[in-house]
Design a protein around this motif. Structure first.
Motif, short mmCIF file in Angstrom:
data_model
loop_
_atom_site.label_atom_id
_atom_site.label_comp_id
_atom_site.label_asym_id
_atom_site.label_seq_id
_atom_site.Cartn_x
_atom_site.Cartn_y
_atom_site.Cartn_z
N PHE A 247 8.37 2.32 8.22
CA PHE A 247 7.62 2.87 7.09
C PHE A 247 6.13 2.84 7.39
O PHE A 247 5.64 1.94 8.08
N CYS A 248 5.41 3.83 6.86
CA CYS A 248 3.96 3.84 6.97
C CYS A 248 3.39 4.40 5.69
O CYS A 248 3.80 5.48 5.25
N GLY A 249 2.50 3.68 5.04
CA GLY A 249 1.93 4.17 3.79
C GLY A 249 0.88 3.22 3.26
O GLY A 249 0.52 2.24 3.91
N THR A 250 0.39 3.52 2.04
CA THR A 250 -0.61 2.65 1.43
C THR A 250 0.09 1.39 0.91
O THR A 250 1.32 1.37 0.78
N PRO A 251 -0.67 0.33 0.60
CA PRO A 251 -0.04 -0.88 0.06
C PRO A 251 0.80 -0.58 -1.18
O PRO A 251 1.91 -1.10 -1.30
N GLU A 252 0.27 0.27 -2.08
CA GLU A 252 1.00 0.57 -3.32
C GLU A 252 2.35 1.20 -2.99
O GLU A 252 3.38 0.80 -3.53
N GLU A 253 2.32 2.18 -2.08
CA GLU A 253 3.58 2.83 -1.69
C GLU A 253 4.52 1.83 -1.04
O GLU A 253 5.73 1.86 -1.28
#
Ligand SMILES: Nc1ncnc2c1ncn2[C@@H]1O[C@H](COP(=O)(O)OP(=O)(O)OP(=O)(O)O)[C@@H](O)[C@H]1O
Ligand SMILES: [Mg+2]
Lengths: 303, 272
Positions: A247-253
Protein backbone atom coordinates in the motif's frame (compact mmCIF):
# COMPACT_ATOMS: atom_id res chain seq x y z
CA UNK A 1 36.59 36.28 -27.80
CA UNK A 2 36.65 32.83 -29.30
CA UNK A 3 37.31 31.43 -25.88
CA UNK A 4 34.28 32.99 -24.29
CA UNK A 5 32.22 31.80 -27.24
CA UNK A 6 33.37 28.25 -26.63
CA UNK A 7 32.66 28.66 -22.94
CA UNK A 8 29.21 29.90 -23.72
CA UNK A 9 28.46 26.87 -25.92
CA UNK A 10 29.81 24.67 -23.20
CA UNK A 11 27.63 26.36 -20.60
CA UNK A 12 24.53 25.86 -22.72
CA UNK A 13 25.43 22.24 -23.25
CA UNK A 14 26.00 21.77 -19.53
CA UNK A 15 22.67 23.34 -18.63
CA UNK A 16 20.97 21.23 -21.25
CA UNK A 17 22.48 18.00 -19.96
CA UNK A 18 21.52 18.92 -16.40
CA UNK A 19 17.95 19.56 -17.39
CA UNK A 20 17.85 16.44 -19.56
CA UNK A 21 19.12 14.43 -16.63
CA UNK A 22 16.16 15.49 -14.55
CA UNK A 23 13.71 13.83 -16.96
CA UNK A 24 13.23 10.14 -17.54
CA UNK A 25 12.92 8.51 -20.98
CA UNK A 26 9.23 9.24 -21.25
CA UNK A 27 9.83 12.91 -20.61
CA UNK A 28 8.33 12.94 -17.12
CA UNK A 29 10.16 14.90 -14.41
CA UNK A 30 12.20 12.39 -12.44
CA UNK A 31 11.85 11.97 -8.71
CA UNK A 32 14.86 12.22 -6.40
CA UNK A 33 14.70 8.51 -5.60
CA UNK A 34 13.18 6.19 -8.14
CA UNK A 35 12.89 2.42 -7.68
CA UNK A 36 11.61 0.43 -10.64
CA UNK A 37 10.65 -3.25 -10.34
CA UNK A 38 13.39 -3.80 -7.81
CA UNK A 39 14.00 -7.24 -6.44
CA UNK A 40 16.73 -8.37 -4.09
CA UNK A 41 17.67 -11.63 -2.46
CA UNK A 42 20.34 -12.35 0.14
CA UNK A 43 20.53 -16.09 -0.45
CA UNK A 44 19.36 -16.34 -4.09
CA UNK A 45 16.44 -18.46 -2.90
CA UNK A 46 13.90 -16.22 -1.20
CA UNK A 47 13.45 -12.60 -2.20
CA UNK A 48 13.81 -10.05 0.60
CA UNK A 49 12.40 -7.41 -1.80
CA UNK A 50 9.97 -8.43 -4.52
CA UNK A 51 9.29 -6.40 -7.65
CA UNK A 52 9.04 -3.13 -5.78
CA UNK A 53 8.50 0.25 -7.45
CA UNK A 54 8.26 3.58 -5.71
CA UNK A 55 9.34 7.16 -6.08
CA UNK A 56 10.21 9.82 -3.55
CA UNK A 57 10.30 13.51 -4.43
CA UNK A 58 12.81 16.08 -3.26
CA UNK A 59 11.95 17.62 0.11
CA UNK A 60 9.25 15.09 0.90
CA UNK A 61 8.74 13.47 4.26
CA UNK A 62 7.80 9.87 3.80
CA UNK A 63 7.58 6.83 6.06
CA UNK A 64 8.08 3.14 5.44
CA UNK A 65 6.26 0.81 7.80
CA UNK A 66 6.26 -2.96 8.08
CA UNK A 67 6.70 -5.72 10.63
CA UNK A 68 9.98 -7.49 11.48
CA UNK A 69 11.57 -9.08 8.46
CA UNK A 70 9.35 -7.28 5.97
CA UNK A 71 12.42 -5.92 4.19
CA UNK A 72 12.65 -2.41 5.63
CA UNK A 73 16.39 -2.47 6.29
CA UNK A 74 16.99 -4.09 2.93
CA UNK A 75 15.13 -1.20 1.34
CA UNK A 76 17.23 1.31 3.30
CA UNK A 77 20.40 -0.34 1.99
CA UNK A 78 19.03 -0.21 -1.55
CA UNK A 79 18.34 3.51 -1.17
CA UNK A 80 21.99 4.34 -0.63
CA UNK A 81 23.56 1.69 -2.81
CA UNK A 82 24.95 -0.45 0.00
CA UNK A 83 23.46 -3.33 -1.96
CA UNK A 84 22.73 -3.60 -5.65
CA UNK A 85 19.31 -4.77 -6.83
CA UNK A 86 19.22 -8.23 -8.45
CA UNK A 87 16.55 -6.99 -10.82
CA UNK A 88 15.15 -3.57 -11.70
CA UNK A 89 16.86 -0.25 -11.04
CA UNK A 90 17.50 2.22 -8.26
CA UNK A 91 18.04 5.76 -9.53
CA UNK A 92 19.00 8.56 -7.13
CA UNK A 93 19.18 12.07 -8.55
CA UNK A 94 19.97 10.60 -11.96
CA UNK A 95 22.66 8.24 -10.65
CA UNK A 96 22.17 4.51 -10.95
CA UNK A 97 23.33 2.12 -8.23
CA UNK A 98 24.22 -0.35 -10.98
CA UNK A 99 27.15 1.77 -12.08
CA UNK A 100 30.27 1.53 -10.00
CA UNK A 101 31.28 5.13 -10.62
CA UNK A 102 27.90 6.35 -9.35
CA UNK A 103 28.07 4.58 -5.98
CA UNK A 104 29.65 7.44 -4.07
CA UNK A 105 27.44 10.05 -5.73
CA UNK A 106 24.48 8.12 -4.34
CA UNK A 107 25.97 7.57 -0.89
CA UNK A 108 26.83 11.26 -0.67
CA UNK A 109 23.21 12.14 -1.36
CA UNK A 110 21.50 9.52 0.76
CA UNK A 111 22.59 9.27 4.39
CA UNK A 112 21.38 6.30 6.42
CA UNK A 113 21.17 6.17 10.20
CA UNK A 114 20.83 2.61 11.49
CA UNK A 115 19.12 1.10 14.47
CA UNK A 116 21.97 0.61 16.91
CA UNK A 117 23.87 3.86 17.53
CA UNK A 118 26.68 1.95 19.24
CA UNK A 119 27.67 0.16 16.03
CA UNK A 120 27.82 3.23 13.83
CA UNK A 121 30.42 5.24 15.65
CA UNK A 122 33.96 4.67 14.42
CA UNK A 123 35.98 7.02 16.61
CA UNK A 124 36.45 7.54 20.33
CA UNK A 125 35.96 11.29 20.20
CA UNK A 126 32.74 12.87 18.97
CA UNK A 127 34.35 15.32 16.54
CA UNK A 128 36.61 12.65 15.07
CA UNK A 129 33.59 10.51 14.42
CA UNK A 130 31.66 13.29 12.73
CA UNK A 131 34.76 14.03 10.62
CA UNK A 132 34.92 10.46 9.31
CA UNK A 133 32.47 10.98 6.42
CA UNK A 134 33.91 14.26 5.10
CA UNK A 135 37.44 12.80 5.41
CA UNK A 136 36.36 9.93 3.18
CA UNK A 137 35.21 12.40 0.56
CA UNK A 138 38.61 14.07 0.57
CA UNK A 139 37.33 17.39 1.82
CA UNK A 140 39.80 19.99 3.07
CA UNK A 141 40.45 20.56 6.74
CA UNK A 142 38.79 23.94 7.22
CA UNK A 143 35.69 22.77 5.42
CA UNK A 144 35.55 19.65 7.58
CA UNK A 145 35.73 21.88 10.66
CA UNK A 146 32.80 23.90 9.37
CA UNK A 147 30.84 20.76 8.63
CA UNK A 148 31.42 19.44 12.14
CA UNK A 149 30.12 22.75 13.53
CA UNK A 150 27.08 22.56 11.29
CA UNK A 151 26.34 18.87 11.94
CA UNK A 152 26.70 19.06 15.72
CA UNK A 153 24.60 22.21 15.78
CA UNK A 154 21.86 20.54 13.76
CA UNK A 155 21.55 17.79 16.35
CA UNK A 156 22.08 20.17 19.26
CA UNK A 157 25.24 18.44 20.53
CA UNK A 158 27.86 21.21 20.24
CA UNK A 159 28.78 20.87 23.89
CA UNK A 160 29.84 17.27 23.41
CA UNK A 161 32.32 17.87 20.63
CA UNK A 162 35.39 16.74 22.56
CA UNK A 163 33.71 14.05 24.61
CA UNK A 164 33.86 10.31 24.17
CA UNK A 165 30.68 8.75 22.73
CA UNK A 166 31.13 5.90 25.21
CA UNK A 167 29.83 8.06 28.04
CA UNK A 168 26.75 9.36 26.23
CA UNK A 169 23.18 8.11 26.52
CA UNK A 170 21.61 6.08 23.72
CA UNK A 171 19.69 9.07 22.41
CA UNK A 172 22.80 11.24 22.46
CA UNK A 173 24.80 8.55 20.66
CA UNK A 174 22.12 8.34 18.01
CA UNK A 175 22.28 12.12 17.60
CA UNK A 176 26.03 11.83 17.02
CA UNK A 177 25.36 9.12 14.45
CA UNK A 178 22.96 11.50 12.71
CA UNK A 179 25.57 14.27 12.86
CA UNK A 180 28.08 11.89 11.25
CA UNK A 181 25.69 11.47 8.35
CA UNK A 182 24.76 15.16 8.16
CA UNK A 183 28.42 16.10 7.82
CA UNK A 184 28.19 14.61 4.33
CA UNK A 185 25.47 17.17 3.55
CA UNK A 186 23.04 14.55 2.23
CA UNK A 187 19.86 15.48 0.41
CA UNK A 188 18.05 12.50 1.89
CA UNK A 189 18.13 11.32 5.47
CA UNK A 190 17.01 7.72 5.95
CA UNK A 191 16.25 6.70 9.52
CA UNK A 192 16.20 2.90 9.66
CA UNK A 193 14.40 2.30 12.94
CA UNK A 194 16.77 4.86 14.34
CA UNK A 195 14.47 5.46 17.30
CA UNK A 196 13.63 1.88 18.20
CA UNK A 197 16.31 1.52 20.88
CA UNK A 198 15.45 4.82 22.55
CA UNK A 199 13.01 5.81 25.26
CA UNK A 200 9.97 7.94 24.31
CA UNK A 201 11.85 11.17 25.07
CA UNK A 202 14.84 10.17 22.95
CA UNK A 203 12.50 9.12 20.15
CA UNK A 204 10.74 12.44 20.19
CA UNK A 205 14.05 14.32 20.07
CA UNK A 206 15.35 12.36 17.08
CA UNK A 207 12.10 12.80 15.18
CA UNK A 208 12.16 16.50 16.07
CA UNK A 209 15.63 16.81 14.56
CA UNK A 210 14.45 15.14 11.33
CA UNK A 211 11.44 17.45 11.28
CA UNK A 212 13.65 20.51 11.66
CA UNK A 213 16.07 19.41 8.94
CA UNK A 214 13.14 18.89 6.62
CA UNK A 215 11.70 22.30 7.40
CA UNK A 216 14.88 24.37 7.46
CA UNK A 217 17.25 22.60 5.06
CA UNK A 218 14.68 20.99 2.80
CA UNK A 219 16.20 17.58 3.54
CA UNK A 220 14.12 14.70 2.27
CA UNK A 221 13.22 12.42 5.18
CA UNK A 222 12.56 8.70 4.91
CA UNK A 223 11.51 7.37 8.29
CA UNK A 224 11.54 3.59 8.43
CA UNK A 225 9.68 2.44 11.50
CA UNK A 226 7.35 -0.03 13.05
CA UNK A 227 5.85 2.56 15.39
CA UNK A 228 2.80 3.33 13.32
CA UNK A 229 1.92 6.45 15.30
CA UNK A 230 5.12 8.11 14.04
CA UNK A 231 3.67 8.44 10.53
CA UNK A 232 1.21 11.17 11.50
CA UNK A 233 2.07 14.29 9.53
CA UNK A 234 4.05 12.50 6.83
CA UNK A 235 3.33 13.04 3.18
CA UNK A 236 3.39 9.46 1.95
CA UNK A 237 3.34 6.12 3.67
CA UNK A 238 4.74 2.94 2.16
CA UNK A 239 3.44 -0.24 3.72
CA UNK A 240 5.71 -3.28 3.32
CA UNK A 241 4.76 -6.89 3.81
CA UNK A 242 7.15 -9.77 3.10
CA UNK A 243 9.22 -7.66 0.73
CA UNK A 244 6.27 -6.35 -1.22
CA UNK A 245 4.82 -2.87 -1.30
CA UNK A 246 1.20 -3.56 -0.38
CA UNK A 247 0.00 0.00 0.00
CA UNK A 248 1.05 3.59 -0.61
CA UNK A 249 -0.92 6.62 0.49
CA UNK A 250 -1.37 9.44 2.98
CA UNK A 251 -1.54 8.64 6.71
CA UNK A 252 -5.32 9.19 6.69
CA UNK A 253 -5.77 6.76 3.81
CA UNK A 254 -3.44 4.30 5.48
CA UNK A 255 -5.30 4.25 8.75
CA UNK A 256 -8.55 3.50 6.93
CA UNK A 257 -7.08 0.19 5.83
CA UNK A 258 -7.54 -1.37 9.23
CA UNK A 259 -7.61 -4.97 8.02
CA UNK A 260 -4.58 -4.52 5.79
CA UNK A 261 -2.55 -2.95 8.59
CA UNK A 262 -3.50 -5.70 11.00
CA UNK A 263 -2.71 -8.38 8.44
CA UNK A 264 0.74 -6.80 8.19
CA UNK A 265 1.24 -7.41 11.89
CA UNK A 266 1.17 -3.75 12.88
CA UNK A 267 -0.79 -2.11 15.67
CA UNK A 268 -2.93 0.97 15.09
CA UNK A 269 -2.55 4.02 17.33
CA UNK A 270 -4.73 3.85 20.41
CA UNK A 271 -6.92 6.78 19.34
CA UNK A 272 -7.66 5.07 16.01
CA UNK A 273 -8.46 1.80 17.73
CA UNK A 274 -10.90 3.51 20.08
CA UNK A 275 -12.50 5.45 17.21
CA UNK A 276 -12.94 2.25 15.22
CA UNK A 277 -14.56 0.46 18.16
CA UNK A 278 -16.90 3.39 18.74
CA UNK A 279 -17.84 3.42 15.06
CA UNK A 280 -18.58 -0.27 15.13
CA UNK A 281 -20.93 0.42 18.02
CA UNK A 282 -22.85 2.96 15.97
CA UNK A 283 -21.26 6.23 17.00
CA UNK A 284 -20.89 8.37 13.84
CA UNK A 285 -17.24 9.34 13.76
CA UNK A 286 -15.32 10.30 10.61
CA UNK A 287 -12.54 8.12 9.18
CA UNK A 288 -8.86 8.73 9.71
CA UNK A 289 -8.67 9.76 13.37
CA UNK A 290 -5.03 9.38 14.35
CA UNK A 291 -4.38 11.37 17.47
CA UNK A 292 -6.07 11.57 20.84
CA UNK A 293 -6.60 15.33 20.39
CA UNK A 294 -8.46 14.80 17.14
CA UNK A 295 -10.61 12.06 18.72
CA UNK A 296 -11.50 14.42 21.53
CA UNK A 297 -12.50 17.17 19.10
CA UNK A 298 -14.65 14.79 17.07
CA UNK A 299 -16.32 13.41 20.19
CA UNK A 300 -17.12 16.92 21.37
CA UNK A 301 -18.77 17.68 18.04
CA UNK A 302 -21.30 14.89 18.68
CA UNK A 303 -24.53 15.64 20.39
CA UNK B 1 34.77 -5.14 35.11
CA UNK B 2 33.35 -1.70 34.78
CA UNK B 3 36.30 0.36 35.80
CA UNK B 4 38.62 0.13 32.84
CA UNK B 5 40.37 3.43 33.13
CA UNK B 6 43.54 2.06 31.60
CA UNK B 7 43.86 3.47 28.16
CA UNK B 8 41.09 6.00 28.32
CA UNK B 9 41.90 9.36 26.87
CA UNK B 10 41.85 12.21 29.36
CA UNK B 11 41.29 15.36 27.31
CA UNK B 12 43.09 18.52 28.46
CA UNK B 13 45.07 21.36 26.97
CA UNK B 14 48.63 20.76 28.04
CA UNK B 15 52.19 20.63 26.85
CA UNK B 16 52.17 16.84 26.75
CA UNK B 17 48.82 16.66 24.97
CA UNK B 18 50.08 18.99 22.29
CA UNK B 19 53.11 16.84 21.43
CA UNK B 20 53.06 15.02 18.13
CA UNK B 21 51.57 11.53 18.53
CA UNK B 22 54.36 9.79 16.60
CA UNK B 23 56.86 11.51 18.84
CA UNK B 24 54.97 10.42 21.93
CA UNK B 25 54.91 6.81 20.73
CA UNK B 26 58.67 6.94 20.15
CA UNK B 27 59.20 8.57 23.53
CA UNK B 28 57.12 5.88 25.23
CA UNK B 29 59.25 3.20 23.59
CA UNK B 30 62.37 5.09 24.67
CA UNK B 31 61.00 5.31 28.20
CA UNK B 32 60.44 1.55 28.30
CA UNK B 33 64.00 1.08 27.07
CA UNK B 34 65.22 3.37 29.86
CA UNK B 35 63.31 1.31 32.43
CA UNK B 36 64.88 -1.86 31.08
CA UNK B 37 68.33 -0.29 31.17
CA UNK B 38 68.15 0.19 34.93
CA UNK B 39 70.56 -2.29 36.41
CA UNK B 40 69.38 -4.75 39.01
CA UNK B 41 70.05 -3.57 42.61
CA UNK B 42 70.58 0.05 41.58
CA UNK B 43 67.20 1.51 42.33
CA UNK B 44 68.27 5.10 41.85
CA UNK B 45 67.68 4.62 38.13
CA UNK B 46 64.07 3.71 38.92
CA UNK B 47 63.77 6.78 41.10
CA UNK B 48 64.88 8.84 38.12
CA UNK B 49 62.26 7.18 35.89
CA UNK B 50 59.61 7.76 38.51
CA UNK B 51 60.59 11.39 38.81
CA UNK B 52 60.23 11.66 35.05
CA UNK B 53 56.70 10.19 35.28
CA UNK B 54 55.71 12.62 38.04
CA UNK B 55 56.96 15.62 36.10
CA UNK B 56 55.28 14.47 32.89
CA UNK B 57 52.02 13.90 34.74
CA UNK B 58 52.19 17.37 36.22
CA UNK B 59 52.89 18.89 32.80
CA UNK B 60 50.05 16.85 31.28
CA UNK B 61 47.61 18.25 33.86
CA UNK B 62 46.46 14.76 34.71
CA UNK B 63 45.38 14.09 38.29
CA UNK B 64 47.88 11.84 40.05
CA UNK B 65 45.10 9.48 41.13
CA UNK B 66 44.81 8.51 37.44
CA UNK B 67 48.22 6.87 37.70
CA UNK B 68 46.91 4.66 40.48
CA UNK B 69 43.86 3.66 38.52
CA UNK B 70 46.02 2.61 35.58
CA UNK B 71 48.01 0.41 37.96
CA UNK B 72 44.85 -1.23 39.23
CA UNK B 73 44.34 -2.94 35.89
CA UNK B 74 47.56 -4.92 36.24
CA UNK B 75 47.59 -5.61 39.98
CA UNK B 76 46.95 -9.29 39.41
CA UNK B 77 49.88 -9.79 37.03
CA UNK B 78 52.21 -7.81 39.27
CA UNK B 79 51.30 -9.70 42.44
CA UNK B 80 51.45 -13.01 40.60
CA UNK B 81 54.95 -12.48 39.22
CA UNK B 82 56.21 -11.07 42.53
CA UNK B 83 54.89 -14.07 44.47
CA UNK B 84 56.46 -16.40 41.93
CA UNK B 85 59.84 -14.74 42.45
CA UNK B 86 59.65 -14.68 46.24
CA UNK B 87 58.78 -18.34 46.61
CA UNK B 88 60.62 -19.98 43.76
CA UNK B 89 63.86 -18.05 43.41
CA UNK B 90 66.47 -20.26 44.99
CA UNK B 91 69.57 -18.19 44.35
CA UNK B 92 71.19 -15.99 46.99
CA UNK B 93 71.22 -16.22 50.79
CA UNK B 94 68.26 -17.81 52.57
CA UNK B 95 66.72 -15.18 54.82
CA UNK B 96 63.62 -17.04 55.93
CA UNK B 97 62.70 -20.69 55.99
CA UNK B 98 59.73 -22.60 57.34
CA UNK B 99 59.22 -26.24 56.46
CA UNK B 100 59.69 -26.46 52.69
CA UNK B 101 59.39 -22.71 52.09
CA UNK B 102 62.69 -20.93 51.63
CA UNK B 103 62.85 -17.24 50.87
CA UNK B 104 66.14 -15.82 49.64
CA UNK B 105 67.36 -12.25 49.56
CA UNK B 106 67.85 -12.48 45.80
CA UNK B 107 64.22 -13.61 45.43
CA UNK B 108 62.93 -10.63 47.38
CA UNK B 109 65.14 -8.24 45.45
CA UNK B 110 64.05 -9.63 42.11
CA UNK B 111 60.39 -9.50 43.15
CA UNK B 112 60.67 -5.82 44.01
CA UNK B 113 62.70 -5.20 40.89
CA UNK B 114 60.13 -6.84 38.59
CA UNK B 115 57.22 -5.15 40.35
CA UNK B 116 58.71 -1.70 39.97
CA UNK B 117 59.62 -2.41 36.39
CA UNK B 118 56.12 -3.53 35.38
CA UNK B 119 54.49 -0.65 37.24
CA UNK B 120 56.73 1.92 35.58
CA UNK B 121 56.09 0.49 32.14
CA UNK B 122 52.33 0.36 32.66
CA UNK B 123 52.24 3.89 34.00
CA UNK B 124 54.43 5.12 31.16
CA UNK B 125 52.24 3.46 28.53
CA UNK B 126 49.04 4.72 30.14
CA UNK B 127 50.47 8.26 30.13
CA UNK B 128 50.58 7.90 26.35
CA UNK B 129 46.96 6.82 26.11
CA UNK B 130 45.80 9.41 28.66
CA UNK B 131 47.30 12.26 26.71
CA UNK B 132 46.75 11.02 23.16
CA UNK B 133 43.35 10.26 21.67
CA UNK B 134 42.99 6.91 19.89
CA UNK B 135 42.66 8.63 16.54
CA UNK B 136 45.92 10.45 17.16
CA UNK B 137 47.62 7.23 18.24
CA UNK B 138 46.40 5.51 15.10
CA UNK B 139 47.59 8.41 12.95
CA UNK B 140 50.92 8.43 14.78
CA UNK B 141 51.33 4.72 14.14
CA UNK B 142 50.39 5.22 10.52
CA UNK B 143 53.12 7.84 10.21
CA UNK B 144 55.72 5.67 11.94
CA UNK B 145 54.83 2.62 9.87
CA UNK B 146 54.81 4.57 6.63
CA UNK B 147 58.11 3.09 5.42
CA UNK B 148 56.45 -0.35 5.45
CA UNK B 149 54.38 0.79 2.48
CA UNK B 150 57.36 -0.17 0.40
CA UNK B 151 56.71 -3.83 1.11
CA UNK B 152 52.97 -3.30 0.42
CA UNK B 153 52.01 -3.40 4.08
CA UNK B 154 48.48 -1.90 4.36
CA UNK B 155 49.54 0.83 6.76
CA UNK B 156 46.35 2.89 6.61
CA UNK B 157 44.08 -0.09 7.11
CA UNK B 158 46.21 -1.28 10.00
CA UNK B 159 45.94 2.10 11.71
CA UNK B 160 42.17 2.17 11.18
CA UNK B 161 41.81 -1.33 12.62
CA UNK B 162 43.79 -0.20 15.66
CA UNK B 163 41.63 2.83 16.30
CA UNK B 164 38.39 0.88 15.83
CA UNK B 165 39.66 -1.80 18.19
CA UNK B 166 40.41 0.88 20.79
CA UNK B 167 36.97 2.38 20.24
CA UNK B 168 35.21 -0.96 20.82
CA UNK B 169 37.18 -2.19 23.84
CA UNK B 170 34.92 -0.46 26.39
CA UNK B 171 31.81 -1.51 24.44
CA UNK B 172 32.79 -5.16 24.45
CA UNK B 173 33.84 -4.98 28.11
CA UNK B 174 30.39 -3.73 29.04
CA UNK B 175 28.87 -6.43 26.90
CA UNK B 176 30.92 -9.12 28.64
CA UNK B 177 29.65 -7.87 31.98
CA UNK B 178 26.09 -8.00 30.73
CA UNK B 179 26.43 -11.53 29.35
CA UNK B 180 28.00 -12.77 32.58
CA UNK B 181 25.09 -11.35 34.53
CA UNK B 182 22.61 -12.87 32.09
CA UNK B 183 24.22 -16.30 32.34
CA UNK B 184 24.37 -16.05 36.12
CA UNK B 185 20.66 -15.32 36.10
CA UNK B 186 20.27 -18.59 34.18
CA UNK B 187 22.15 -20.39 36.92
CA UNK B 188 25.65 -20.42 35.45
CA UNK B 189 28.37 -20.78 38.07
CA UNK B 190 31.63 -18.94 37.46
CA UNK B 191 33.09 -19.01 40.96
CA UNK B 192 33.40 -22.62 42.07
CA UNK B 193 35.40 -25.55 40.87
CA UNK B 194 39.00 -25.90 39.77
CA UNK B 195 40.62 -23.82 37.07
CA UNK B 196 39.49 -26.12 34.23
CA UNK B 197 35.91 -26.09 35.42
CA UNK B 198 35.98 -22.33 35.57
CA UNK B 199 37.53 -22.01 32.14
CA UNK B 200 34.78 -24.25 30.82
CA UNK B 201 32.18 -22.08 32.52
CA UNK B 202 33.42 -19.17 30.41
CA UNK B 203 32.38 -20.81 27.13
CA UNK B 204 28.74 -19.68 27.49
CA UNK B 205 30.12 -16.15 27.87
CA UNK B 206 32.60 -16.22 25.02
CA UNK B 207 30.27 -17.61 22.37
CA UNK B 208 27.54 -14.95 22.69
CA UNK B 209 30.30 -12.35 22.90
CA UNK B 210 31.86 -13.60 19.68
CA UNK B 211 28.54 -13.69 17.87
CA UNK B 212 27.69 -10.20 18.99
CA UNK B 213 31.14 -8.96 17.97
CA UNK B 214 30.60 -10.33 14.47
CA UNK B 215 27.19 -8.71 14.27
CA UNK B 216 28.67 -5.41 15.40
CA UNK B 217 31.43 -5.69 12.83
CA UNK B 218 28.85 -6.28 10.12
CA UNK B 219 26.79 -3.28 11.11
CA UNK B 220 29.85 -1.10 11.51
CA UNK B 221 31.03 -2.03 8.03
CA UNK B 222 27.63 -1.01 6.65
CA UNK B 223 27.72 2.26 8.54
CA UNK B 224 31.24 2.99 7.27
CA UNK B 225 30.26 2.20 3.69
CA UNK B 226 27.18 4.38 4.07
CA UNK B 227 29.51 7.21 5.06
CA UNK B 228 31.47 6.83 1.83
CA UNK B 229 34.48 4.96 3.19
CA UNK B 230 36.64 3.79 0.31
CA UNK B 231 40.08 3.11 1.70
CA UNK B 232 42.90 5.58 1.98
CA UNK B 233 43.04 6.80 -1.61
CA UNK B 234 41.27 10.15 -1.63
CA UNK B 235 40.98 10.46 2.10
CA UNK B 236 41.98 13.66 3.88
CA UNK B 237 42.69 14.11 7.57
CA UNK B 238 40.85 16.53 9.80
CA UNK B 239 43.52 16.40 12.44
CA UNK B 240 46.81 16.89 10.70
CA UNK B 241 49.74 16.06 12.92
CA UNK B 242 52.50 18.65 12.86
CA UNK B 243 55.93 18.71 14.38
CA UNK B 244 57.03 21.62 16.50
CA UNK B 245 59.77 22.82 18.77
CA UNK B 246 57.98 21.14 21.70
CA UNK B 247 58.68 17.71 20.21
CA UNK B 248 62.39 18.50 20.27
CA UNK B 249 62.06 19.32 23.98
CA UNK B 250 60.41 15.94 24.47
CA UNK B 251 63.31 14.16 22.78
CA UNK B 252 65.90 16.08 24.76
CA UNK B 253 64.23 15.35 28.10
CA UNK B 254 64.00 11.67 27.37
CA UNK B 255 67.54 11.54 26.04
CA UNK B 256 68.49 13.07 29.39
CA UNK B 257 66.62 10.35 31.25
CA UNK B 258 68.34 7.54 29.35
CA UNK B 259 71.74 9.18 29.82
CA UNK B 260 70.95 9.59 33.54
CA UNK B 261 70.02 5.94 33.92
CA UNK B 262 73.14 4.77 32.10
CA UNK B 263 75.32 7.14 34.13
CA UNK B 264 73.82 5.96 37.42
CA UNK B 265 74.38 2.34 36.38
CA UNK B 266 78.01 3.00 35.57
CA UNK B 267 78.56 5.21 38.61
CA UNK B 268 77.41 2.57 41.08
CA UNK B 269 79.09 -0.14 39.07
CA UNK B 270 82.38 1.60 39.84
CA UNK B 271 81.72 2.25 43.54
CA UNK B 272 80.19 -1.08 44.54
N1 LIG C 1 22.46 -10.38 5.89
C1 LIG C 1 21.40 -11.16 5.60
N2 LIG C 1 21.59 -12.40 5.09
C2 LIG C 1 20.54 -13.20 4.78
N3 LIG C 1 19.26 -12.84 4.93
C3 LIG C 1 19.00 -11.62 5.43
C4 LIG C 1 20.05 -10.71 5.79
N4 LIG C 1 19.50 -9.58 6.26
C5 LIG C 1 18.17 -9.76 6.20
N5 LIG C 1 17.86 -10.97 5.70
C6 LIG C 1 16.50 -11.49 5.47
O1 LIG C 1 15.83 -10.59 4.60
C7 LIG C 1 14.51 -10.36 5.04
C8 LIG C 1 14.28 -8.88 5.24
O2 LIG C 1 15.12 -8.42 6.29
P1 LIG C 1 15.23 -6.92 6.74
O3 LIG C 1 16.37 -6.83 7.68
O4 LIG C 1 15.24 -6.06 5.55
O5 LIG C 1 13.86 -6.74 7.53
P2 LIG C 1 13.37 -5.52 8.43
O6 LIG C 1 12.03 -5.13 7.93
O7 LIG C 1 14.39 -4.48 8.48
O8 LIG C 1 13.21 -6.20 9.83
P3 LIG C 1 13.42 -5.56 11.28
O9 LIG C 1 12.15 -4.86 11.62
O10 LIG C 1 13.64 -6.75 12.13
O11 LIG C 1 14.59 -4.67 11.22
C9 LIG C 1 14.30 -11.18 6.30
O12 LIG C 1 13.58 -12.34 5.95
C10 LIG C 1 15.69 -11.52 6.74
O13 LIG C 1 15.72 -12.79 7.33
MG1 LIG D 1 15.58 -3.53 10.05
Amino acid sequence: MRYSCKNFVFLIYYLYSQIANAFDEKGGLMALIELKNVSFSYDKKTDAIKNLSLSIERGEKVAVIGHNGSGKSTLAKLFNALIKPDGGSVIVDGFSSDKKEDLFEIRKRVGVVFQNPENQLVASIVEDDVAFGPENLGIEREEIGKRIDFALKSVDMEDFRFRSPERLSGGQKQRIAIAGVLALKPEVLVLDEATSMLDPKGRKEILGIAEKLNREQGTTIINITHYIEEIVGYKKIFLLKDGELVFCGTPEETFKKVDLIESCGLILPRATQIANKLKRNGIPLPDGILTEERLLVELCKLK
Amino acid sequence: MKDITFGQYFPAKSFVHSLNASVKILLTIAFIVAVFLVNQYYFLGFALCFLFILITTAFAKIPFTKLLSSVRAVVFIVVFSAVLQVFFNKTGKVVFSWRFIKITDAGVYTAIYITVRILLIVIGASLLTYTTSPVEIADGLEFLLYPLKVIRFPVHEFALIMSIALRFIPTLMNETGRIIKAQKARGADFESGNIFKRAKALIPVLIPLLISAFRRADELADAMDARCYAGSKKRTKYKKATFSFRDAIGFITLGGLIAGVVLLNGFFGVIV
